[in-house]
Design a protein around this motif. Structure first.
Motif, mmCIF file in Angstrom:
data_model
loop_
_atom_site.group_PDB
_atom_site.id
_atom_site.type_symbol
_atom_site.label_atom_id
_atom_site.label_comp_id
_atom_site.label_asym_id
_atom_site.label_seq_id
_atom_site.Cartn_x
_atom_site.Cartn_y
_atom_site.Cartn_z
ATOM 1 N N GLU A 1 -7.654 -4.972 -7.522
ATOM 2 C CA GLU A 1 -8.458 -4.011 -7.602
ATOM 3 C C GLU A 1 -7.891 -2.944 -8.488
ATOM 4 O O GLU A 1 -6.458 -3.238 -8.713
ATOM 5 N N GLU A 2 -8.539 -1.862 -9.080
ATOM 6 C CA GLU A 2 -7.825 -0.913 -9.763
ATOM 7 C C GLU A 2 -7.162 -0.016 -9.028
ATOM 8 O O GLU A 2 -7.505 0.282 -7.855
ATOM 9 N N GLY A 3 -5.787 0.402 -9.538
ATOM 10 C CA GLY A 3 -4.875 1.376 -8.809
ATOM 11 C C GLY A 3 -5.238 2.862 -9.032
ATOM 12 O O GLY A 3 -6.341 3.160 -9.990
ATOM 13 N N GLY A 4 -4.702 3.656 -8.797
ATOM 14 C CA GLY A 4 -4.937 5.117 -8.979
ATOM 15 C C GLY A 4 -4.661 5.589 -10.604
ATOM 16 O O GLY A 4 -5.557 6.374 -10.905
ATOM 17 N N GLY A 5 -3.508 4.774 -11.371
ATOM 18 C CA GLY A 5 -3.591 5.081 -12.568
ATOM 19 C C GLY A 5 -4.692 4.688 -13.307
ATOM 20 O O GLY A 5 -5.155 5.563 -14.346
ATOM 21 N N LEU A 6 -5.041 3.294 -13.163
ATOM 22 C CA LEU A 6 -6.328 2.966 -13.895
ATOM 23 C C LEU A 6 -7.581 3.748 -13.537
ATOM 24 O O LEU A 6 -8.535 3.880 -14.461
ATOM 25 N N SER A 7 -7.819 3.963 -12.346
ATOM 26 C CA SER A 7 -8.973 4.897 -11.950
ATOM 27 C C SER A 7 -8.972 6.248 -12.779
ATOM 28 O O SER A 7 -9.931 6.683 -13.253
ATOM 29 N N ALA A 8 -7.889 6.681 -12.752
ATOM 30 C CA ALA A 8 -7.808 8.117 -13.604
ATOM 31 C C ALA A 8 -7.866 7.746 -15.112
ATOM 32 O O ALA A 8 -8.684 8.742 -15.622
ATOM 33 N N LEU A 9 -7.405 6.674 -15.687
ATOM 34 C CA LEU A 9 -7.866 6.291 -17.071
ATOM 35 C C LEU A 9 -9.243 6.137 -17.154
ATOM 36 O O LEU A 9 -9.664 6.703 -18.191
ATOM 37 N N GLU B 1 0.745 -1.174 -0.019
ATOM 38 C CA GLU B 1 0.075 -0.001 -0.013
ATOM 39 C C GLU B 1 0.949 1.373 -0.065
ATOM 40 O O GLU B 1 0.859 2.311 -0.761
ATOM 41 N N MET B 2 2.106 1.204 0.814
ATOM 42 C CA MET B 2 2.870 2.266 0.775
ATOM 43 C C MET B 2 3.393 2.603 -0.565
ATOM 44 O O MET B 2 3.556 3.898 -0.848
ATOM 45 N N TYR B 3 3.955 1.415 -1.358
ATOM 46 C CA TYR B 3 4.337 1.569 -2.416
ATOM 47 C C TYR B 3 3.534 2.092 -3.603
ATOM 48 O O TYR B 3 3.824 3.065 -4.278
ATOM 49 N N GLU B 4 2.210 1.683 -3.263
ATOM 50 C CA GLU B 4 1.095 2.339 -4.249
ATOM 51 C C GLU B 4 1.078 3.684 -3.936
ATOM 52 O O GLU B 4 0.898 4.613 -5.192
#
Length: 446
Positions: free
Chosen positions: A388-396, A240-243
Motif C-alpha cells: 500500500e501507499e506509505g506516508g510519502g506517496l500519500s502526501a505526493l 510499521e515502526m520503521y515506517e
C-alpha cells in the motif's frame, strides 16, 4: 545282591522320585530339540530315551505295588538295586548336560523364535502380511498401536488399512495431514506409517508395514512454526515502526526546514527594510530580493530563476543513496509541474533505496497533445503482496491532486508511478508568446 523288590520302601520311593525327575527332564529335552530344529537324529534319540525311561518307570511301579502286598502284581526286575540307582543317576546327569547344551546352542544360534524376539524388541511397529492380507509377523508395538487405532488387536491387515485410509474409529485418534500417513494417538504420541512391497521373487505380493514414532520431530516442528509466526508478527511491527520513524523524521525535517525558511524570510524582510531606510546601494537590494525569491519558492512552490539547480540537487541526492537516475524526455516548463516531477522523483529514489534495494530509477516523460505523461520505475525487487501507499506517496498524491493532476500507482508485477499533467492554453505558450514546446524537443539523460 538285593533287588529292587527286596530293598526298603525308602529306597524304592527315592529311586522312583529320581526317575520321575528324569522323565520331566527328558520331556523338556524333547520339546527343546523339536522347537529348536535340532535335527531328526537328536529328536529320535530324545524320544527313545523318554520311552525307555517310561517303561522302566512302569516296571518299578509294578514291583513297588508287589511289595505293598497287592497280589495282582508279580516282581519283574531281578537286577540289583545298586545298578538301577547308578543307571538313574547317570541318566539324570546326561539329561542335565543335554539340556544345558541345547540352551547354549539356542542362545548362540538364530531361529524363528530369535527373529520374533528381535522384532518384538525394536522400538517401532513392524508388520508383515501375505498377498491375502493374513498377518505373517507382527511385533508387540504394532499390536499396541492397532489396539489404540481399532479397539482390538490386529488379526487382518485390511482392518488396519481401512483405518489408515478412512475415518478413525477410536476417540482421540486422527490423521494430522490428508496427504501423509501421520497420526495423532490418544496418548499424545505421533506415529508415521509406511508401506513397502517386498521385491524378492519368493516374497512377491508380501507387504511390510512400519510405524515410526515421530513425536519429537512433530512437536519440535510445531514449536518452530509458532516461533516463526511470532517472528513474522514482530517483523511486521518493526516494519510499521520503521515506517512511522521515517514519517516522523520526515515531519521533523520538514518542520526544521519551515522554521529555517521562516527565519530566513524574516531576516530578508528586515534587511530590505533597513536598505530602504538607509537608501543603500542597489546590489544589496538585488541580493536580498534574490534570497527572498528563493524562500518564496520553497514555501509556495512558485517560480525560481534557475530550475536546473533543483534537478542537479535531486540527482546528487540520489547518488548519495547509491541510486542512478535515468531521465528520458523533457521536463514540463510550468514551475508547478516541474516541482511535482522533482518531488515524485525524490520520493521514488527514497523508496527504491529503502524498500526495493535497487540501483537505477527510470523516468520517462512523454508530451502528448493535451497532457504530460511521466512514468517512474526502478530495477529493484518487486513489492510484496498487498503493498500500500506509505506516508510519502500519500502526501505526493495530495500535492498532485491539488494541481488538478492525476497520479496512478501499480505494485504488480513491478512498482510503477504515473503522473498525468493536463496542459491548458496558458501553459502551451510562454510569457513572450513563443511555443514552449520548441525548447522541449530534446531528451535529457542524467
Amino acid at each position: 545282591m538285593t533287588s529292587f523288590g527286596e530293598c526298603s520302601m525308602v529306597m524304592q520311593n527315592f529311586l522312583m522320585i529320581l526317575l520321575e525327575i528324569c522323565l520331566i527332564l527328558e520331556l523338556i529335552l524333547l520339546m527343546a530339540r523339536i522347537t529348536g530344529l535340532s535335527g531328526k537324529k537328536k529328536v529320535i534319540t530324545a524320544m527313545t530315551v523318554f520311552v525307555v525311561s517310561f517303561i522302566l518307570m512302569g516296571f518299578l511301579m509294578n514291583d513297588h505295588r508287589y511289595c505293598l502286598g497287592e497280589s495282582a502284581y508279580q516282581p519283574m526286575l531281578r537286577y540289583p538295586v545298586s545298578i538301577l540307582i547308578a543307571v538313574v543317576i547317570v541318566l539324570t546327569l546326561y539329561l542335565c548336560s543335554a539340556i544345558w547344551r541345547e540352551k547354549r546352542r539356542y542362545q548362540h544360534s538364530l531361529s524363528y523364535w530369535s527373529v520374533n524376539e528381535a522384532v518384538d524388541d525394536v522400538p517401532c511397529g513392524v508388520c508383515f502380511s501375505d498377498p491375502l492380507g493374513r498377518i505373517v509377523l507382527c511385533n508387540t508395538k504394532m499390536q499396541e498401536l492397532c489396539r489404540m487405532m481399532t479397539g482390538s488387536y490386529l488379526q487382518d491387515y485390511e482392518t488396519l488399512r481401512k483405518v489408515m485410509n478412512g475415518e478413525p474409529v477410536s476417540e482421540g485418534f486422527f490423521r494430522l495431514s490428508s496427504d501423509s500417513n501421520v497420526f495423532y494417538f490418544p496418548d499424545a504420541s505421533v506415529w508415521m506409517f509406511q508401506e513397502y512391497h517386498l521385491q524378492e521373487p519368493d516374497w512377491e505380493g508380501y507387504l511390510q508395514t512400519v510405524a515410526v514414532n515421530v513425536s519429537e520431530i512433530y512437536y519440535n516442528s510445531e514449536k518452530i512454526r509458532a516461533n516463526n509466526e511470532e517472528l513474522a508478527i514482530l517483523n511486521r511491527k518493526l516494519e510499521e515502526m520503521y515506517e512511522k520513524i521515517g514519517d516522523k523524521i520526515r515531519e521533523q525535517e520538514t518542520l526544521a526546514l519551515k522554521m529555517q525558511v521562516h527565519d530566513n524570510f524574516g531576516r530578508s524582510l528586515l534587511s530590505i527594510r533597513r536598505i530602504l531606510e538607509r537608501k543603500e546601494k542597489q546590489d544589496k537590494m538585488d541580493k536580498q530580493l534574490s534570497t527572498l525569491k528563493h524562500q518564496v519558492y520553497i514555501l509556495t512552490g512558485s517560480t525560481v530563476e534557475n530550475m536546473e539547480e533543483l534537478y542537479e540537487d535531486t540527482v546528487k541526492h540520489a547518488e548519495e543513496l547509491g541510486i542512478s537516475v535515468q531521465i528520458i524526455g523533457s521536463f514540463p516548463q510550468h514551475p508547478a509541474y516541474r516541482l511535482l516531477a522533482d518531488r515524485a522523483i525524490r520520493e521514488c529514489v527514497t523508496n527504491c533505496a529503502r524498500h526495493a534495494h535497487g540501483s537505477i530509477v527510470f523516468v520517462k516523460i512523454d508530451k502528448c497533445a493535451d497532457e504530460y505523461n511521466i512514468q517512474i520505475t526502478n530495477d529493484g525487487d518487486a513489492p510484496e503482496q498487498n503493498a500500500e501507499e506509505g506516508g510519502g506517496l500519500s502526501a505526493l498524491r495530495k500535492a498532485v491532486e491539488s494541481e488538478k493532476c492525476m497520479m496512478q500507482i501499480s505494485f504488480a508485477p513491478e512498482f510503477c508511478l504515473v503522473l498525468k499533467m493536463p496542459m491548458t492554453e496558458r501553459m502551451r505558450f510562454d510569457g513572450t508568446g513563443t511555443d514552449s514546446r520548441r525548447s522541449e524537443d530534446h531528451a535529457e539523460v542524467f
